[in-house]
Design a protein around this motif. Structure first.
Motif, short mmCIF file in Angstrom:
data_model
loop_
_atom_site.label_atom_id
_atom_site.label_comp_id
_atom_site.label_asym_id
_atom_site.label_seq_id
_atom_site.Cartn_x
_atom_site.Cartn_y
_atom_site.Cartn_z
N ASN A 54 4.95 5.27 -3.52
CA ASN A 54 4.34 4.75 -2.30
C ASN A 54 3.04 5.45 -1.96
O ASN A 54 2.89 6.65 -2.18
N GLY A 55 2.11 4.69 -1.38
CA GLY A 55 0.85 5.23 -0.90
C GLY A 55 1.00 5.71 0.54
O GLY A 55 2.09 5.71 1.10
N PRO A 56 -0.11 6.08 1.16
CA PRO A 56 -0.08 6.58 2.53
C PRO A 56 0.48 5.58 3.55
O PRO A 56 0.98 5.97 4.58
N ASP A 57 0.39 4.30 3.23
CA ASP A 57 0.89 3.27 4.15
C ASP A 57 2.36 2.94 3.90
O ASP A 57 2.91 2.04 4.52
N GLY A 58 3.01 3.64 2.94
CA GLY A 58 4.41 3.40 2.65
C GLY A 58 4.67 2.24 1.71
O GLY A 58 5.80 1.88 1.45
N VAL A 59 3.60 1.63 1.16
CA VAL A 59 3.71 0.50 0.24
C VAL A 59 3.43 0.99 -1.18
O VAL A 59 2.58 1.87 -1.38
N ALA A 60 4.13 0.44 -2.14
CA ALA A 60 3.98 0.85 -3.54
C ALA A 60 2.53 0.71 -4.01
O ALA A 60 1.88 -0.30 -3.74
N GLN A 61 2.03 1.72 -4.73
CA GLN A 61 0.68 1.70 -5.29
C GLN A 61 0.72 1.07 -6.68
O GLN A 61 1.59 1.37 -7.48
N VAL A 62 -0.25 0.22 -6.99
CA VAL A 62 -0.37 -0.36 -8.32
C VAL A 62 -1.41 0.46 -9.08
O VAL A 62 -2.40 0.92 -8.51
N GLY A 63 -1.15 0.68 -10.37
CA GLY A 63 -2.10 1.49 -11.12
C GLY A 63 -1.74 1.60 -12.58
O GLY A 63 -0.92 0.85 -13.10
N VAL A 64 -2.40 2.54 -13.24
CA VAL A 64 -2.20 2.78 -14.67
C VAL A 64 -1.87 4.26 -14.88
O VAL A 64 -2.43 5.13 -14.21
N PHE A 65 -0.94 4.51 -15.79
CA PHE A 65 -0.54 5.87 -16.14
C PHE A 65 -0.83 6.09 -17.62
O PHE A 65 -0.55 5.24 -18.45
N THR A 66 -1.41 7.24 -17.95
CA THR A 66 -1.53 7.71 -19.33
C THR A 66 -1.20 9.20 -19.33
O THR A 66 -1.28 9.84 -18.28
N PRO A 67 -0.87 9.78 -20.47
CA PRO A 67 -0.63 11.22 -20.50
C PRO A 67 -1.85 12.05 -20.11
O PRO A 67 -1.73 13.18 -19.67
N ARG A 68 -3.05 11.49 -20.26
CA ARG A 68 -4.28 12.23 -19.96
C ARG A 68 -4.76 12.05 -18.53
O ARG A 68 -5.67 12.72 -18.09
N GLY A 69 -4.20 11.08 -17.80
CA GLY A 69 -4.63 10.85 -16.43
C GLY A 69 -4.10 9.54 -15.90
O GLY A 69 -3.62 8.70 -16.66
N SER A 70 -4.18 9.37 -14.61
CA SER A 70 -3.67 8.17 -13.96
C SER A 70 -4.62 7.75 -12.86
O SER A 70 -5.38 8.55 -12.34
N ALA A 71 -4.54 6.48 -12.49
CA ALA A 71 -5.33 5.95 -11.38
C ALA A 71 -4.48 4.94 -10.65
O ALA A 71 -3.84 4.08 -11.26
N PHE A 72 -4.47 5.04 -9.32
CA PHE A 72 -3.64 4.16 -8.50
C PHE A 72 -4.45 3.60 -7.35
O PHE A 72 -5.36 4.25 -6.85
N VAL A 73 -4.10 2.40 -6.92
CA VAL A 73 -4.76 1.74 -5.80
C VAL A 73 -3.73 1.57 -4.70
O VAL A 73 -2.64 1.05 -4.94
N ASN A 74 -4.08 2.01 -3.51
CA ASN A 74 -3.22 1.78 -2.37
C ASN A 74 -3.34 0.30 -2.01
O ASN A 74 -4.26 -0.11 -1.33
N GLN A 75 -2.43 -0.52 -2.53
CA GLN A 75 -2.62 -1.96 -2.52
C GLN A 75 -2.18 -2.68 -1.25
O GLN A 75 -2.57 -3.80 -1.02
N SER A 76 -1.37 -2.07 -0.40
CA SER A 76 -0.88 -2.69 0.83
C SER A 76 -0.52 -4.15 0.62
O SER A 76 0.41 -4.45 -0.09
N THR A 77 -1.29 -5.05 1.18
CA THR A 77 -0.98 -6.48 1.05
C THR A 77 -1.83 -7.16 -0.02
O THR A 77 -1.90 -8.38 -0.07
N ASN A 78 -2.49 -6.38 -0.88
CA ASN A 78 -3.37 -6.98 -1.88
C ASN A 78 -2.62 -7.63 -3.04
O ASN A 78 -3.15 -8.50 -3.71
N VAL A 79 -1.40 -7.21 -3.32
CA VAL A 79 -0.62 -7.78 -4.41
C VAL A 79 0.58 -8.50 -3.80
O VAL A 79 1.44 -7.88 -3.19
N LEU A 80 0.60 -9.81 -3.97
CA LEU A 80 1.66 -10.63 -3.38
C LEU A 80 2.57 -11.18 -4.46
O LEU A 80 2.11 -11.56 -5.54
N PRO A 81 3.88 -11.24 -4.21
CA PRO A 81 4.82 -11.80 -5.19
C PRO A 81 4.47 -13.26 -5.51
O PRO A 81 4.07 -14.02 -4.64
#
Length: 81
Positions: free
Chosen positions: A39-66
């Protein structure tokens, strides 16, 4: 990926109601994986990419809808992903 530090990965995803705090969307665990990573600061799951060398996540809130298709990409440049 043969331990490459420089790479590009792109793909489509549709959550179809599977948004969660730890859900893989595509890729290979412990190599490069797109998904929801805690979860991000707003309590909603962050979407992103993970690698052993680093990761990047977006605090997506309502940006990703089912049920909606999204295109996501990541570029590794040997310093960060």
């Amino acid at each position: 990926m043969n331990n490459l530090a420089q790479f590009s990965v792109i793909g489509w995803f549709n959550t179809a109601g599977t948004i969660g705090t730890r859900k893989g969307l595509f890729g290979q665990n412990d190599v490069v994986e797109f998904g929801f990573h805690g979860n991000g600061p707003d309590g909603v799951a962050q979407v992103g990419v993970f690698t052993p060398r680093g990761s990047a996540f977006v605090n997506q809130s309502t940006n990703v809808l089912p049920g909606v298709w999204y295109l996501i990409a990541a570029v590794g440049d040997r310093h960060q992903c």
